[in-house]
Structures are given as structure tokens and as C-alpha cells.
Motif scaffolding. Sequence first.
Motif, PDB file in Angstrom:
ATOM      1  N   TYR A 338      37.512   9.588  -2.281  1.00 18.76           N
ATOM      2  CA  TYR A 338      37.229  10.616  -1.449  1.00 18.76           C
ATOM      3  C   TYR A 338      38.511  11.054  -0.840  1.00 18.76           C
ATOM      4  CZ  TYR A 338      32.266   9.153  -2.029  1.00 18.76           C
ATOM      5  OH  TYR A 338      31.143   8.866  -2.550  1.00 18.76           O
ATOM      6  N   ALA A 339      39.763  10.900  -1.322  1.00 22.25           N
ATOM      7  CA  ALA A 339      41.002  11.496  -0.790  1.00 22.25           C
ATOM      8  C   ALA A 339      40.698  12.841  -0.797  1.00 22.25           C
ATOM      9  CB  ALA A 339      42.195  11.051  -1.491  1.00 22.25           C
ATOM     10  N   TYR A 451      37.761  14.901  -6.508  1.00 23.32           N
ATOM     11  CA  TYR A 451      36.738  16.054  -6.145  1.00 23.32           C
ATOM     12  C   TYR A 451      36.947  16.644  -4.817  1.00 23.32           C
ATOM     13  CZ  TYR A 451      34.720  15.124 -10.569  1.00 23.32           C
ATOM     14  OH  TYR A 451      34.662  15.072 -12.089  1.00 23.32           O
ATOM     15  N   PHE A 452      37.791  15.899  -4.022  1.00 25.07           N
ATOM     16  CA  PHE A 452      37.578  16.294  -2.335  1.00 25.07           C
ATOM     17  C   PHE A 452      39.029  16.938  -2.220  1.00 25.07           C
ATOM     18  CE2 PHE A 452      34.240  13.414  -2.886  1.00 25.07           C
ATOM     19  CZ  PHE A 452      33.321  13.752  -1.905  1.00 25.07           C
ATOM     20  N   ALA A 453      39.980  16.863  -3.265  1.00 24.88           N
ATOM     21  CA  ALA A 453      41.436  17.362  -2.838  1.00 24.88           C
ATOM     22  C   ALA A 453      41.743  18.750  -3.353  1.00 24.88           C
ATOM     23  CB  ALA A 453      42.179  16.255  -3.274  1.00 24.88           C
ATOM     24  N   PRO A 454      42.026  19.712  -2.752  1.00 25.35           N
ATOM     25  CA  PRO A 454      42.448  20.814  -3.440  1.00 25.35           C
ATOM     26  C   PRO A 454      43.778  20.833  -4.231  1.00 25.35           C
ATOM     27  CG  PRO A 454      42.163  21.352  -1.129  1.00 25.35           C
ATOM     28  CD  PRO A 454      42.186  19.951  -1.367  1.00 25.35           C
ATOM     29  N   ASP A 455      43.685  21.086  -5.331  1.00 25.90           N
ATOM     30  CA  ASP A 455      45.096  20.747  -6.165  1.00 25.90           C
ATOM     31  C   ASP A 455      46.294  21.639  -5.529  1.00 25.90           C
ATOM     32  OD1 ASP A 455      47.198  21.019  -8.599  1.00 25.90           O
ATOM     33  OD2 ASP A 455      45.443  19.883  -9.378  1.00 25.90           O
ATOM     34  N   LYS A 456      47.370  20.610  -5.469  1.00 30.20           N
ATOM     35  CA  LYS A 456      48.567  21.238  -4.665  1.00 30.20           C
ATOM     36  C   LYS A 456      49.202  21.992  -5.284  1.00 30.20           C
ATOM     37  CE  LYS A 456      50.113  17.107  -4.445  1.00 30.20           C
ATOM     38  NZ  LYS A 456      49.130  16.506  -5.173  1.00 30.20           N
TER      39      LYS A 456
END
Length: 963
Positions: A338-339, A451-456
Motif C-alpha cells: 500500500y506504499a 498500485y498506490f504509488a505514482p511512478d516517479k
Amino acid sequence: MKKVLLVTVASVLAILTQAQLLTWSPDFPKEDDAAQVLTITVDATKGNQGLVNYTPLTDVYVHIGVITTSSTTPTDWKYSKFAWGIADAAANAPSAGANKWQYTINGSLRSFFGLTNPSEKILKVAILFRNGNGSKAQRNADGSDMYVPVYPSGLHVRLTQPPSEPKYIPVPEPQAWIVGTNFTMQGKASLPSNMKLYHNNVLIASQTNVQSITGNSSVSAAGNQVLVVEASDGTVTKYDTISIFVAPLVYPTAALPAGAKDGINYGINDTVTLVLHAPQKGKVVLIGDFNNWTESLPWLMNRTPDGDKYWLKFKAPSGAEYAYQYKVDDTLRIADPYAEKILDPWNDQYIPATTYPNLKPYPTGMTTGIVSLFQTQQPAYTWAVNNFNRPDKRGLVIYELLLRDFLAAHDWKTLRDTLGYLQKLGINAIELMPFNEFEGNDSWGYNPDFYFAPDKYYGTKNALKEFIDSAHRKGIAVIMDIALNHSFGLSPMVQLYFDASTGRPAANNPWYNPVPRHAYNVGYDMNHESPDTRYFTSRVVEHWLREYKIDGFRFDLSKGFTQNQTCDNNGSNCNEGAMAAYDASRVAIWKAYYDTLLLKSTNAYAILEHFASNTEEKELADYGMMFWGNLNYNYSQASMGYSSDWDFSNGIHTVRTWNKPHLVTYMESHDEERIVFRNLNYGNASGSYNIRDTATALKRMELNAAFFLTIPGPKMIWQFGELGYPYSINTCPDGTINNNCRLSPKPIRWDYLADARRKKVYDVYSRLNKLRFHPWYKEAFMSNNVDRSLSSSFKWIRVNTDTSKLVVIGNFDVIPVTGSVVFPSAGTWYNYLDSTTVTATGTAQNFTLQPGEYRVYLNRNVNSSVPTPVVTIPVSGSILEARTYPNPARNEFMLEVYVPATGRTGVELYNAIGQKLMTLHTGVLTKGKHLLTLNRDGSLTSGTYYLLINTKTAQKTIPVTFQ
């Protein structure tokens, strides 16, 4: 109870006496010893057991290279000797007994691997053992690469017992140690020296002038067991250390705190509660920046009484980012599923600081694999638009784009600066290809892991929010493409329950099927009948809808959300027809997910890439979902001038017997070949008319658009289609065309705007889009009232409502064609795109069109301006007269009514793309002046808008300008 404990200890001692996963001789290999014979032995009963009991014994080979001082990461192999999956005789590893294989290198490692630069030094030999075709591979227990350290001359020492897995940074092999376990320590030195062994700072063995030492100890208390070997020659002292964490005999058990959910929970006073869903796991320890990445009793996570979850609550100073992982059952290190932000040791280094400024460094040397981050008191984003009025799904004009191939800077800020271009194009929604964290940087994004992190790779969290906010201010919805059919191998949920011996999710994985149930699957197939998967999916959609104010989702491979088995037990030999057939269980899954979506955010969009039975799609469309409608082949055939399959009637929802216009048709998408490429390479010709000519190929896109954007229902445009993008979907970076390059970056051609021929295509798209949202016609483009004749070269469509009517005619042949059409009513009709007129008789009329010629006729002249500030609306025998001032206005303006209408009158404000922004008045509109105040919440920027006055029997629009 005592008997069970004794058996457990005996089992542990048996484990400790087994061979290690990887052993080698000599113990301290050198890089430039010409007389050296390096033999590396693997034991397939250890590690991931990828080759356990494998036969034939002769079909085992190595994949081998080195890590040198030139390597940029621990996985940056150099000078690899052999190709993967090729049974090269020089790579063959002979059997060394039951489940063991060996590989031998004779002589200098530098010569064997071909190093010629004297300043480049070998640090480690990187090695994997595999079968001949590469379908099976022996690795560490977590699937990582194996390494043999290479030493310079001099004194060195290492612990050889208890065994360690040969990772880049060696870690203890899986241990079942408990309080009371007896164990053996062994250390080896490269030269005769004085050697000592320590257990938790207690000396347990000491010998002088030796190269090997052995000692015994036992675990007397829970906690870290720090094992050290020391070697000293009187001048130099060297150490090697491993640490093994032992949990208490009675595991700490406690109920989950009230309100705590899986993942990161921020509380008051900078408290954090981390929760991991890990049924059937033995123990979980939290490691990270806050404890120097070392296991210890205070960071042993509580287990809930049902054994399903592990949690820990603690305080973290506000403002700082903390990296962390869960260490599960002694060996597996995973990030939080969930990060909202992760650090990737392999790919972050290639993200420019201009795209992601001040990115926290990866904790190199402290841990391995992806790590997650939490941060209390994060910098908040202040939204300008808090109540965005989403465009009606029936009238969506969606622009699909891949940020990587749309802008060279590929970041949210630059995309935000490009919104003006898209607004002028007339679209009202942007569909972004997947941008949650995926494996690698250079990708379409359908290989997700978090699934919770926008790709940097695309920028920061708040930059994404600012882009969405800016789009909303311009009346443009933002739709997130997301792949929830599957995950890839870096997903912590995949890793947490993974059968390394088979290379697939374990049978007890709560979220994934061991093998795919259906065709087209990539990665690891999600089980959407599992309550755990359903919970996770609901959390994902809630996160993006509420945290980022996303307006909806395009769900990739939605047809795969089924547990119906249409493949064999190995996930191959799939029956595509059976997969597409009506599936009641899949219908139930999607209805439940759609209910969840609307519960989290009213009117959120759900667009399914389904391509299943029409009966199934119709049922789900009636329920409220939308569906991709692929008309690429039909529009391509028509554009190229070929009569086979050039009928695009299936893009009309009523032809499919659907009750609602929820069919998102498209001529091009990320998955389909570009039409102008086909025109230029395969187009038809007759005499001097040749579709392979660039100018003609582009005019055919105008013709297509006239018969695409005028059909009622939602539409989708693939990026640069409005400029006649001519590159194949399979274009390679070097300009060649190859099917293997489908996912490769494509040329970014903003210079096309300077090409008058291509700009004309853009202008036609733009004008047709704006017609769709004109107050007179927007209802027509969301209706069921469409007739057509699309099977011949002379094609026509007719959209007919009570007041607004439209007729489109066009010639898709390569020769002049005469055809007939009946206008819905007699009188003057206006050619929308060139302002000419035609007198309709209301009966069949013939038109002769040149090849590629088209006309868009309207019964109302939307190109005319309102000549007077006073508007007159007939109302049941009386009239309503009104005007507005000042014009331009700022926060308020006056509506002055000279002659009121009888009954209720509504006054609404629309933007240039037909989106309703606000209601300014309802009820009886009396004679006199009415002060109307604007809600300037950020969605209303400077520009021209339309005031729509509605009475019981009529309506009128007044253009107004706001500053």
C-alpha cells in the motif's frame, strides 16, 4: 510440549548440517591467478529449488558474468559469457551428485571473462544455474541472483557456518531458530592468522596460526544473534558478521487497533501504524531507517488473533521520509503493498532530477530490493477545484496518451502546460496509460507492481495532483488506465506467497492464481473471486478517486476478471472463444466493482477493455459501465479505399442492440496500427488520386473524422491521431519496423503543428469536437437517433432530434461517386466546415462527390454570431426578451429581462466544450434586472462561455466573456 520442542531443535540441527546453496573452491578466489581452478557447486535442494529433482542431469547450464568496479548496480552484470536459453556446451554444468551441479573455470578470471582494462576490477562472479532452454533456474530463495566474492591479495575472512545465501550482500539461509537452539559456527581465513569466534560479543572459540576455526553455541534469549569471526595477522584484523533474529517462543498477539487498515495509517502526534496482511506467516519484523535496517525485538510486529495480519504502532518525527520493509520469516524483504512511494535500486538512478527533484537516496548496503516510504505531515496540495462537474459519460471525447511518447520531458508539469493544446482540440477527457509504479521506467505501464504509488518517472505526487486540478479547471476529466488483471514479479503480494521452484504464485497466495485462468494474461493472474483481491481492488480505486480526484478508470483486460478456467492446468492452450462467452460470474464481479466505484465517488467512470459476448457487454452497459469499441480495422479499410470490411456501423451502439450509448469507439488506440501509416504504405489509388501520397493520406483522416466524431456516443482519440501520425506501432528507435519494437519509444513530433496539411486535420477534429458540445447539438450526440448507410463507397449518417439535425455524406472510393440521401427536413442546410449551404427538399437528393470528399450539414447555422444584445425566445405565443451586461464580466453580471416568460425559466452556464459549469437561476424569471454571481472556484478561467436560458418550450444561448 517438551517433546515437540526437542523435535524442533533436532530439525534445526539437521538443517544446519546440510550443505549451503552455493559453495566454491578455493574459498577466496582471485581475479588474476593463472593457476587457479575455481569450482562452483550448487545444491538445488536449497534456495528457490528451481532445479530440484531435475532431469536429465546433463541438461544444466550456467548463466555467468561478473560485477566489476564499472557496474552501476548489484545487478549490473558485465562480460556475460553465454546467451540465456541456449544449450551452449561451454556453459554446461556436470552433475555432482543428487540435486547438485558444478561449473569450473580454469585459470585467470580476467582472461575467462575478457577484461582488458587494468583499472577495472572484478568484485564478484554472478552466476545462475538453469536448464537448457532457460525455463527453470536455480537462484536464491527470493529469486535473486547468486554471487561468489572475488578477493584481492592479502588477509580475508568469512563465516561459512551457519550457511548464508550468496546474495550480493550475503544473508543467512532460512533458519528455524528458536530459544534453546544449539548451533555450530565456522570461519575461514585466506592466510594463517589468529582466529576468534563470537556470539553476541561472547568469545566461544580462539585459535592461533590457523586458517579455519569451529565453535558451538546456543540461543539463550530471543532477539538478534550476532555471529562474528575475526582473523588477525598481528598487523591487519578482518571481520565477517551475520545476524540472525530469533523471535520469542510466545509470539506477541494483539487485536488490530480500531480503524487501522492494511498499509500505512497516520495518527495524531506523528504516530504511524503499519499493517501487513500476511496469513499463515510465522513472523514479521519491521526494518528501516528508524532501526538501521536491523531486526530487533521492539520492531517485531504484533500478530492479530486470527493470524491474518501483522501490525506495529510507533512514533516518527514529522516531515522526514522514512524507508522501510517488512522482513518475513527471516529471509524475505518486501515493501508495503500500500506504499504511496517506493525506492527502486535498479531504476531510480535513471530518473532526472528535473523530473523528480530531491529524491531520497536508496539505502545501498543496508538492504536489498524495493523499499517503501512513509512520511508524517507530508506537504499538502491545496485543490483549486473541489467539486468538479464530470462531463456526461455519453458525450465524452477522450484523448488517450502515453506520457513517455507524448512529451520529451515526460513529466506532469509539462503535460499541464500542454492542456491548452488539448482544450483547443475540443476533448473533454484525458485517458492516461498506466502511471502507478510499474517495473522499469521505459514502459507502457501494463507491468504493475505497486498500485498506490505514482511512478516517479513521471514526477512527484503533488505535480500529478496539480495536473489533475489544472485539467479540471479547463473542464477536462482525467481517466486512469489501470491493470488490475495481473501483477508482475516485483509486487510484494506476488513475492509474499511465491513458489520459487515453479516460478509462479504459491497455491496459498490470497490474491493470485498459480497459473492464468484465461488467454492474453501477462505477469501473474489475479483471482477476483478472492475476498482479499476484492478488498485490495476497492482500496486501490478509493485511493485514486479520493486522494487524487481521478474521474474514473479504464480497466485493462477486464475480460480476464474471471475464475472460469479456459486454459489448461499450465496456463496455456487457452480457448479464446470460451473466454469471450457470456460469463455470469464475471458479470457479478463487475457489477460489484462498479457499485464500489460509485460508492467511493458518485458518477465515476468505468471503461472496460472487455471484447466479450455482446450479451454480456450490453448487460453491463445497461448497468452503467462503458466499453472500448475497436473500429480500427474498419476505419483503416475505409481510409485506405478498400471496400472489404469498410462498414463502421458496429461503432453505433444501437446496431449492437444496446439501450445506452456507452460504447467508447475509436479509430486508433495504443494497441492498434496507425491509420496514416497504413494509408501511406498500403493505400489504394486510381489515376492521379493516390492515397499513398501524404497530402491525400491526411485528407482521408479528415474524411474518417467526419464519420467518426459525428456518430453519437463517447469517442476516443489516440495521441497525435489528430495530426495524422504516420509511424507504425512497431517502429523501432533506429527507424526500422519490427514487431519486437511495439513497446519501444516512438518519435515525438510536435513540429507537425507547423505543417499546414496536418494542422488542417487538427482543425477538422477540433471543429467537429466543438460541434458535439454546442448547446444546440450536444443532446443529439448523446442520443439514439442515428440512421446510416455505411456499406457502400458513398456513405451517409443522419442524426435527427426534435430541433437539431445533422447529415454527413462522404466518398470513400478512389473515384468520383454519386449517391443519394434524404434530409430529415426541407429548407436551408449549412455545411458546417465551409459555411456553404444547400437547399434540402425532404426527398431523396443526389450528390456527386470527388474521392475523399465529405460534407457535414446542419439544419442550424452554428457559425453565425448573435447580432444583438437582446435575445428573443418564442414561448407558447408570448416571448421572452433579455440581455446581459457588462460583457466582459468578472465575478458577477446582470441579466435584464424585458418581457418575461410564463412558468419556470432556468439559466445555466456552459464552457466552450459544452460542459455545464453551474446553474445561475431556477424558478420564475420576472421582468427586470437579475444579478447573477459566478462561483469562481478555479474551474472558470478567462474566456468565452455560453449562457443557456431554458423555458418550458424553448431555449436560447448567449455568448458571454469572463475575465
